[in-house]
Scaffold this motif. Structure first.
Motif, PDB file in Angstrom:
ATOM      1  N   CYS A  97       0.819  -1.119  -0.004  1.00  0.00           N
ATOM      2  CA  CYS A  97       0.090  -0.192  -0.119  1.00  0.00           C
ATOM      3  C   CYS A  97       0.952   1.332  -0.060  1.00  0.00           C
ATOM      4  O   CYS A  97       1.875   1.277   0.528  1.00  0.00           O
ATOM      5  CB  CYS A  97      -1.026   0.005   1.129  1.00  0.00           C
ATOM      6  N   LEU A 117      -1.767  -5.565  -0.108  1.00  0.00           N
ATOM      7  CA  LEU A 117      -3.014  -5.428  -0.614  1.00  0.00           C
ATOM      8  C   LEU A 117      -3.774  -6.610  -0.946  1.00  0.00           C
ATOM      9  O   LEU A 117      -4.926  -6.831  -1.164  1.00  0.00           O
ATOM     10  CB  LEU A 117      -3.173  -4.502  -2.071  1.00  0.00           C
ATOM     11  N   CYS A 120      -7.479  -1.779   1.124  1.00  0.00           N
ATOM     12  CA  CYS A 120      -6.298  -1.893   1.741  1.00  0.00           C
ATOM     13  C   CYS A 120      -6.934  -2.547   3.369  1.00  0.00           C
ATOM     14  O   CYS A 120      -7.829  -2.092   3.933  1.00  0.00           O
ATOM     15  CB  CYS A 120      -5.582  -0.647   2.242  1.00  0.00           C
TER      16      CYS A 120
END
Ligand code: FES
Length: 103
Positions: free
Chosen positions: A44, A51, A63
């Motif tokens: 992320c 992710l 996320c």
């Protein structure tokens, strides 16, 4: 062509889901949807979260840490708290094999 790297077998990709894989040292999230197969960076842009541990819905990956969402086709950040997108990579399917290209 020469820069395409074998990343996975199509059979290893669950439908409407995401997996995290290492491809030549890149931590990659690989998505399979009814629109096709897409690849992005797995980390992320907002923090230390993968992710591939998140939730894929309607072409966006959420996320797992703060629920920021990215477009899986463009890597664009779709909502707060995200301020930056993530890299995406071209995908090519040849037969049963999934290839990625890194710039
Ligand atoms: Fe992904 Fe915060 S770490 S939204």
């Amino acid at each position: 062509s020469d820069n395409w790297i074998l990343a996975a077998e199509l059979a290893d990709l669950p439908e409407d889901d995401v997996i995290g894989i290492d491809v030549n040292g890149h931590d990659i999230a690989l998505y399979r949807t009814e629109d096709g197969v897409f690849a992005s960076a797995n980390l992320c842009s907002h923090g230390n979260a993968r992710l591939s541990d998140g939730f894929l819905e309607d072409g966006e990956i959420e996320c797992p840490l703060h629920q920021g969402r990215f477009c899986i086709k463009t890597g664009k950040a779709m909502c707060s708290p995200l301020t930056e997108g993530i890299a995406t990579y071209p995908v090519q399917i040849e037969g049963e094999q999934v290839y990625l290209k890194f710039a």
